[in-house]
Write a protein that holds these residues in place. Structure first.
Motif, PDB file in Angstrom:
ATOM      1  N   LYS A   1       0.837  -1.207   0.000  1.00  0.00           N
ATOM      2  CA  LYS A   1       0.000   0.000   0.000  1.00  0.00           C
ATOM      3  C   LYS A   1       0.870   1.254   0.000  1.00  0.00           C
ATOM      4  CE  LYS A   1      -3.849  -2.244   2.434  1.00  0.00           C
ATOM      5  NZ  LYS A   1      -4.606  -2.333   3.702  1.00  0.00           N
TER       6      LYS A   1
ATOM      7  N   GLN B   1       0.997   4.129  -2.893  1.00  0.00           N
ATOM      8  CA  GLN B   1       0.646   5.514  -2.535  1.00  0.00           C
ATOM      9  C   GLN B   1       1.773   6.478  -2.885  1.00  0.00           C
ATOM     10  OE1 GLN B   1      -0.295   4.768   1.593  1.00  0.00           O
ATOM     11  NE2 GLN B   1      -2.509   4.855   1.216  1.00  0.00           N
TER      12      GLN B   1
ATOM     13  N   ASN C   1       1.564   7.568  -6.487  1.00  0.00           N
ATOM     14  CA  ASN C   1       0.278   8.084  -6.946  1.00  0.00           C
ATOM     15  C   ASN C   1       0.389   9.407  -7.693  1.00  0.00           C
ATOM     16  OD1 ASN C   1      -2.604   7.525  -6.992  1.00  0.00           O
ATOM     17  ND2 ASN C   1      -2.824   9.341  -5.698  1.00  0.00           N
TER      18      ASN C   1
ATOM     19  N   TYR D   1      -4.405   5.560  -7.031  1.00  0.00           N
ATOM     20  CA  TYR D   1      -4.339   4.548  -5.977  1.00  0.00           C
ATOM     21  C   TYR D   1      -5.726   4.218  -5.434  1.00  0.00           C
ATOM     22  CZ  TYR D   1      -3.635   2.479  -1.381  1.00  0.00           C
ATOM     23  OH  TYR D   1      -3.698   1.655  -0.297  1.00  0.00           O
TER      24      TYR D   1
END
Length: 322
Positions: A210, A214, A217, A225
């Motif tokens: 994650k 991110q 992004n 994302y």
């Protein structure tokens, strides 16, 4: 194995893989209807008809024999095919091999190979064999499992048919029963020699993944994302027990796959999934390569209209030629 042909005067061809535990006569009405429009190749598995000697061995052998028969009779393409249960497993492998293309196919209750630990598959085998033998050796259990009023076709005598079925089921040898349930659930599907994965993504399933997504992004002009998180809802479609590997591919078992080649833009959100895909390859001992070009968009190399895309598309073409 026997292959019975019907409707030889018809132009359209249909391959018919039956289920197990059904005699040839059970399909008489069906074949009669089909043969009005189709040249039907009806497969009779070894060990499934008392007048034909032999035992069923495997899905692989059955498919090989059907393929050889069709080729020897000049069939290079089929208009349609049907497979039920064990026949569905055979049709699945037949389709995967692509030795004889099929325009349309129906897989009715076909099993794809179990992706379970070996001891679990052996326990399932024992359960299946026991269930078959209980049904084959007890009229009461046979009728409880397959109620005559639901199974018998209109105009047919249920007592006469079940008398015949009771005798028929006892003709199955132990070897045939074992092989039907073992091979039918654990047959081999061909694996591609090379896999080229261009910008493969997944729903991020751990904190590190994650965070990587991110961080990329702001650089990604194609995929946000937020989409990678929201898309899980659409993928599940209200079903909570979807296997994890169908939501996040890197959680799957890649064992048996050929070499895998990953192509990414180094500035796309999905690039954050690469370490998890690499870890999946290492777990399965699958050889892989990874290439990432900076300042590119998602799946750029599949648009070979500018220099960088042309160069990397050429790399993919060379991999696939090997």
């Amino acid at each position: 194995m026997q292959i019975l042909e019907h409707g030889q005067e018809q132009e359209q061809t249909l391959l018919f893989f039956p289920c197990t535990a059904e005699p040839v006569w059970a399909f008489t009405d069906t074949i009669a209807l089909l043969s009005q429009k189709w040249h039907v190749f009806q497969v009779v598995f070894d060990g499934h008809q008392p007048e034909y000697p032999g035992d069923f061995t495997s899905v692989e052998q059955a498919v090989d024999e059907v393929t050889a028969y069709l080729k020897n009779h000049g069939v290079v393409r089929l208009d349609a095919a049907y497979g039920c249960s064990l026949g569905g497993a055979c049709l699945t492998r037949f389709l995967a091999l692509v030795e004889i293309p099929i325009d349309r196919a129906i897989i009715d209750g076909g099993i794809t190979p179990y992706q379970l630990p070996y001891p679990v598959r052996k326990l399932i085998l024992a359960r299946d064999i026991l269930s078959f033998k209980l049904v084959a050796n007890s009229r009461k259990i046979l009728e409880a499992a397959f109620p005559p009023e639901r199974i018998t076709l209109p105009g047919h005598d249920p007592v006469k048919e079940y008398d015949t079925m009771e005798v028929y089921l006892k003709t199955y040898s132990d070897r045939t029963i074992h092989n039907v349930f073992w091979s039918g659930n654990n047959y081999a599907l061909p694996q591609p020699r090379h896999i080229v994965a261009v910008s493969p993504g997944e729903v991020p399933w751990n904190d590190e993944e994650k965070a990587r997504m991110q961080a990329l992004n702001d650089k990604d002009v194609s995929i946000d994302y937020a989409f990678m998180v929201t898309v899980e809802k659409f993928m599940r479609h209200g079903v909570e027990n979807v296997p994890d590997y169908m939501i996040s591919g890197s959680r799957g078992d890649f064992t048996g796959a050929g070499d895998i080649h990953f192509f990414y833009s180094a500035d796309e959100v999905l690039y954050g999934a690469l370490p998890d895909f690499e870890a999946a390859c290492r777990r399965a001992k699958v050889p892989y390569t990874a290439f990432a070009r900076p300042k590119m968009v998602h799946c750029y190399c599949m648009l070979p209209i500018f220099r960088e895309a042309k160069e990397d598309f050429a790399k993919i073409a060379e991999i696939l030629k090997q």
